[in-house]
Design a protein around this motif. Sequence first.
Motif, PDB file in Angstrom:
ATOM      1  N   ILE A 192      62.708  70.833  37.921  1.00  0.00           N
ATOM      2  CA  ILE A 192      61.700  71.486  37.141  1.00  0.00           C
ATOM      3  C   ILE A 192      61.454  73.018  37.275  1.00  0.00           C
ATOM      4  N   HIS A 193      61.775  73.443  38.317  1.00  0.00           N
ATOM      5  CA  HIS A 193      61.925  74.971  38.467  1.00  0.00           C
ATOM      6  C   HIS A 193      60.571  75.692  38.159  1.00  0.00           C
ATOM      7  N   ALA A 194      59.542  75.252  38.749  1.00  0.00           N
ATOM      8  CA  ALA A 194      58.276  75.703  38.487  1.00  0.00           C
ATOM      9  C   ALA A 194      57.710  75.685  37.277  1.00  0.00           C
ATOM     10  N   HIS A 195      58.374  74.800  36.409  1.00  0.00           N
ATOM     11  CA  HIS A 195      57.623  74.940  34.910  1.00  0.00           C
ATOM     12  C   HIS A 195      56.483  73.768  34.790  1.00  0.00           C
TER      13      HIS A 195
ATOM     14  N   THR B 220      64.241  74.343  24.871  1.00  0.00           N
ATOM     15  CA  THR B 220      65.699  75.127  24.967  1.00  0.00           C
ATOM     16  C   THR B 220      65.734  76.431  25.550  1.00  0.00           C
ATOM     17  N   ALA B 221      64.539  77.072  25.714  1.00  0.00           N
ATOM     18  CA  ALA B 221      64.786  78.595  26.110  1.00  0.00           C
ATOM     19  C   ALA B 221      64.304  78.661  27.394  1.00  0.00           C
ATOM     20  N   GLY B 222      63.070  77.815  27.999  1.00  0.00           N
ATOM     21  CA  GLY B 222      62.319  77.851  29.193  1.00  0.00           C
ATOM     22  C   GLY B 222      61.563  78.971  29.499  1.00  0.00           C
ATOM     23  N   THR B 223      61.239  79.799  28.454  1.00  0.00           N
ATOM     24  CA  THR B 223      60.162  80.859  28.561  1.00  0.00           C
ATOM     25  C   THR B 223      58.946  80.205  28.105  1.00  0.00           C
TER      26      THR B 223
ATOM     27  N   THR C 243      59.507  80.325  37.126  1.00  0.00           N
ATOM     28  CA  THR C 243      58.616  80.822  36.326  1.00  0.00           C
ATOM     29  C   THR C 243      57.593  81.750  37.345  1.00  0.00           C
ATOM     30  N   LEU C 244      56.482  82.460  36.909  1.00  0.00           N
ATOM     31  CA  LEU C 244      55.551  83.073  37.485  1.00  0.00           C
ATOM     32  C   LEU C 244      54.736  82.392  38.444  1.00  0.00           C
ATOM     33  N   PHE C 245      54.297  80.912  38.319  1.00  0.00           N
ATOM     34  CA  PHE C 245      53.637  80.076  39.070  1.00  0.00           C
ATOM     35  C   PHE C 245      54.428  80.073  40.315  1.00  0.00           C
ATOM     36  N   TYR C 246      55.739  79.931  40.488  1.00  0.00           N
ATOM     37  CA  TYR C 246      56.316  80.090  41.872  1.00  0.00           C
ATOM     38  C   TYR C 246      56.162  81.670  42.501  1.00  0.00           C
ATOM     39  N   SER C 247      56.514  82.628  41.589  1.00  0.00           N
ATOM     40  CA  SER C 247      56.703  84.041  42.137  1.00  0.00           C
ATOM     41  C   SER C 247      55.285  84.352  42.495  1.00  0.00           C
TER      42      SER C 247
ATOM     43  N   ARG D 138      66.725  69.251  32.590  1.00  0.00           N
ATOM     44  CA  ARG D 138      65.972  70.317  33.467  1.00  0.00           C
ATOM     45  C   ARG D 138      64.652  70.791  33.024  1.00  0.00           C
ATOM     46  N   TRP D 139      63.978  71.386  33.820  1.00  0.00           N
ATOM     47  CA  TRP D 139      62.479  71.951  33.472  1.00  0.00           C
ATOM     48  C   TRP D 139      61.450  70.855  33.240  1.00  0.00           C
ATOM     49  N   GLY D 140      61.814  69.500  33.241  1.00  0.00           N
ATOM     50  CA  GLY D 140      60.757  68.567  32.868  1.00  0.00           C
ATOM     51  C   GLY D 140      60.786  68.390  31.271  1.00  0.00           C
TER      52      GLY D 140
END
Length: 549
Positions: A57-60, A67-70, A111-115, A293-295
Amino acid sequence: MVLRRKLALFSASLAVLSGLVLAEDYLVSSRYASAKSKRYLDSAGNYNISIIHTNDIHAHLDQFRATAGTDCDPRYECAGGYSRIKTKVDQLRKGAKDSLLFSIGDEFQGTLFYSYYGGEKIAETMNVLGYDAMTLGNHEFDGGDDKLAAFLANLTFPVVSANIVTNHTGISSILKPYHIFPQHSLAVIGVTTPVTKGTSSAGPGTNFLDPIEVIQATVDAIKTKEKITKIVAITHLGYEQDIELASKTRGIHLIMGGHSHTLVGSMPGAAGPYPTIQKNLDGEDVFVVTAYRWGEYIGYLDIAFDPAGRIAAYTGGPIRLTNTTAQDPIMQAKVDAWRAPFDAFAKEIVGSTTGLLDQSGCQSGECTFGNLISDVMYDYRIKSGGNVDGAFTNAGGIRASISAGNITRGDILTAFPFGNAIVDLSFTGKELWDMFEGIVSKVNSAGSAVTSFVQVSQSISITYDPSKPVGSRLVSLKVSDPLQAVDLTKTYTLATIDFLATGGDYFLTTPKTDFIVLDKLDEVLTAYVQEHSPITPAITGRITKLSSK
């Protein structure tokens, strides 16, 4: 395997999935579906259960540009987000209250949620969703052992990884090799990729054993001690490594994986079917599944285990979560509130790009985002007085693509979330040749597996032939502006990042210590975009992969 909008599933699954699959792409595979007639034990003596899995998920926590993740942009299709995952999990569980929900690791970083929050909000979200178990990914160690221990202490479900050995009591007191679900007489084993030691920040007292040996030993122990035959694995190893694991063990018949961000199913671009079926040492079928990836996808399986723990019948597939999937309003309200402190900063426009800055192909060859960031590093050092011959970075450090249009600070921080800084390193020509040979051979000269591909500036040219033997794949290497064949006796200075300088991804056989840490990579990129927009992405042929004959 076919894509359908309405499916004839197991009778017990009809109530769950009818009315759900109309809104999402649900890629379904099934075998002997009629064998499953009810939950738990059926007339054939098979045990029926539903399994849901997510990975990487990488904090998404929030939806993102597909496809971009941003960050999500209304001009594009948006996907994922934990409020969508919650909606789907809740719907699936309404008709399958016996279901188990697993996370296959790498909840951290991206993502900034983790940062901004570290693991705090991730733990809260996972608890709300009701995960039944989790294994650890390499990025769970990005903040070090102490921060991981704090995250684990906040979870309300078991965390399993059999191949992690640690002297950190905050981790060892919570982490266990496997967990038994007594109501199902089912065991779940976890393992974590051994490359964590070279790709993250695990402490000196935390080590990772060979997953194949550990899995088999743990399976044997469970069968002897627990008298259980239904054993599944949640493995943060990678798709190809999961297939290898299946082929070299016995006693496990379902492997749910992560780490490699591999798309499986019958959709275009899939690396293999869902499930991918591999024979084990006893010639029995092992089901290997993963959920990209990423959910953007979650995986779902209805399974009938026979008394020996083998899969007698199944149906299921990856479910893609896009704008058409409703967001759970309570979960989304939490996410919106958590986003508020950094939202204005993240949405600040710093420039634009005329085309896609693509991350998706960076691990297999030259990519537009890799070209840009390497050129930016080189430009930064030249303009600040550095005497450098080129720049290189790891493909794995580029975490998201940026679509054509405006570029925000949040886009840049999502693509480069690690806080890496630029450094200058000196190499002899021979050392450079050996380093790039190790990268294209995927094994460095010390015998360690190199865990990322490379991206290089315009002042470096690489040609390699993957059909050649390991250690002999690099065909040519040119360095400097203008390009010249590398002189093995000459000394070169290249810009890179501190992560690689200290041994990350095993590019270097001996980590460097004699370097000065310069500006952060994301800040340098932001300044470049502000000065040079619009950015025009391009493939220039600086990395050439020769076709095998």
